[in-house]
Motif scaffolding. Sequence first.
Motif, short mmCIF file in Angstrom:
data_model
loop_
_atom_site.label_atom_id
_atom_site.label_comp_id
_atom_site.label_asym_id
_atom_site.label_seq_id
_atom_site.Cartn_x
_atom_site.Cartn_y
_atom_site.Cartn_z
N ILE A 84 0.88 -1.17 0.00
CA ILE A 84 0.00 0.00 0.00
C ILE A 84 0.91 1.22 0.00
O ILE A 84 1.97 1.21 0.64
CB ILE A 84 -0.90 0.03 1.26
CG1 ILE A 84 -1.78 -1.23 1.32
CG2 ILE A 84 -1.78 1.28 1.28
CD1 ILE A 84 -1.26 -2.32 2.19
N GLN B 3 1.41 5.69 0.00
CA GLN B 3 0.84 6.96 0.43
C GLN B 3 1.71 8.08 -0.12
O GLN B 3 2.84 8.28 0.32
CB GLN B 3 0.77 7.01 1.95
CG GLN B 3 0.05 8.22 2.50
CD GLN B 3 -0.22 8.08 3.99
OE1 GLN B 3 0.58 7.52 4.74
NE2 GLN B 3 -1.35 8.61 4.45
N LEU C 55 -4.27 6.87 1.45
CA LEU C 55 -3.70 5.54 1.20
C LEU C 55 -4.21 4.97 -0.11
O LEU C 55 -5.38 5.15 -0.47
CB LEU C 55 -4.08 4.61 2.36
CG LEU C 55 -3.60 5.05 3.73
CD1 LEU C 55 -4.35 4.30 4.83
CD2 LEU C 55 -2.10 4.82 3.85
N TRP D 178 -4.06 1.24 -2.14
CA TRP D 178 -3.66 -0.16 -2.25
C TRP D 178 -2.97 -0.36 -3.61
O TRP D 178 -3.46 0.13 -4.63
CB TRP D 178 -4.87 -1.07 -2.11
CG TRP D 178 -4.56 -2.49 -2.45
CD1 TRP D 178 -3.95 -3.42 -1.65
CD2 TRP D 178 -4.82 -3.14 -3.69
NE1 TRP D 178 -3.83 -4.60 -2.32
CE2 TRP D 178 -4.35 -4.46 -3.57
CE3 TRP D 178 -5.40 -2.74 -4.88
CZ2 TRP D 178 -4.44 -5.38 -4.61
CZ3 TRP D 178 -5.51 -3.64 -5.93
CH2 TRP D 178 -5.03 -4.95 -5.79
N TYR E 24 -1.57 -7.21 -4.11
CA TYR E 24 -1.54 -8.26 -3.10
C TYR E 24 -1.06 -9.56 -3.73
O TYR E 24 -1.11 -9.76 -4.95
CB TYR E 24 -2.88 -8.44 -2.40
CG TYR E 24 -3.93 -9.26 -3.13
CD1 TYR E 24 -5.01 -8.63 -3.71
CD2 TYR E 24 -3.84 -10.65 -3.21
CE1 TYR E 24 -5.98 -9.37 -4.36
CE2 TYR E 24 -4.80 -11.39 -3.86
CZ TYR E 24 -5.88 -10.74 -4.45
OH TYR E 24 -6.83 -11.46 -5.10
N TYR F 228 4.21 0.92 2.02
CA TYR F 228 4.06 0.05 3.19
C TYR F 228 3.80 -1.38 2.72
O TYR F 228 3.02 -1.60 1.78
CB TYR F 228 2.85 0.47 4.03
CG TYR F 228 2.92 1.84 4.64
CD1 TYR F 228 2.26 2.92 4.07
CD2 TYR F 228 3.63 2.06 5.82
CE1 TYR F 228 2.29 4.18 4.66
CE2 TYR F 228 3.68 3.31 6.42
CZ TYR F 228 3.01 4.36 5.82
OH TYR F 228 3.05 5.61 6.40
N TRP G 140 1.27 -3.78 9.80
CA TRP G 140 1.89 -2.91 8.81
C TRP G 140 3.35 -2.66 9.17
O TRP G 140 3.70 -2.58 10.36
CB TRP G 140 1.18 -1.55 8.76
CG TRP G 140 -0.24 -1.58 8.29
CD1 TRP G 140 -1.29 -2.23 8.90
CD2 TRP G 140 -0.77 -0.93 7.16
NE1 TRP G 140 -2.45 -2.01 8.19
CE2 TRP G 140 -2.16 -1.21 7.12
CE3 TRP G 140 -0.24 -0.12 6.15
CZ2 TRP G 140 -3.00 -0.72 6.12
CZ3 TRP G 140 -1.07 0.38 5.15
CH2 TRP G 140 -2.44 0.08 5.14
#
Lengths: 110, 116
Positions: free
Chosen positions: B37, B39, B45, B47, B50, B95, B106
């Motif tokens: 993720i 920023q 934030l 995403w 995954y 992150y 996190w």
Amino acid sequence: EIVMTQSPATLSVSPGERATLSCRASQSVNSNLAWYQQKPGQAPRLLIYNSFIRATGIPARFSGSGSGTDFTLTISSLQSEDFAVYYCQQYNNWPRTMYTFGQGTKLEIK
Amino acid sequence: QVQLVESGGGLVKPGESLRLSCAASGFTFSDYYMSWIRQAPGQGLEWVSYIGSSTKYIDYADSVKGRFTISRDNAKNLLYLQMKSLRAEDTAVYYCARFLEYGDVWGKGTTVTVSS
């Protein structure tokens, strides 16, 4: 893409008072919603998932509610450590994802 | 204790590549889906990607699809993000998170700056 809209952008509340933060989805996400807290220079911390379940170690003053498109995070009696930015995040339609976050609500001391 | 530590961030020029790593400890890494993720400075934030526990499931945000590749080494408890053709708009703190539908653990993040 599901758009998450949080309101207000900034909320000013005095310590000891209640804070109510809102999150609205552009289409139904059922109860597939999480809330996070982020303090300056820190990573987000999970507070709530499945709309209302508190994550491990989260104080009972934090509560979540809602389903469908409208959700609320309530902090019942604000402590000094609660002043931060709060984000909602939807996770409907897993595994085809595009998880989306709201733009955040900054909770500041009044 | 449960911990995620990112590394590999830095300053790169537009069009260049970078590989981020995330070292996991304190839990059975191979059992969990993981995500990246990001920023952007002063922003919210986003995403990014995954990966499933066995790499069968992988997905990307449209903004990075075709440029970023997520992978993992379960034997070494490492998560990776290979980033190519970087753009100014990829500038962000990245992150890694233990993240299936939501992120319960996190890392502190690693900063990527894309600038000429």
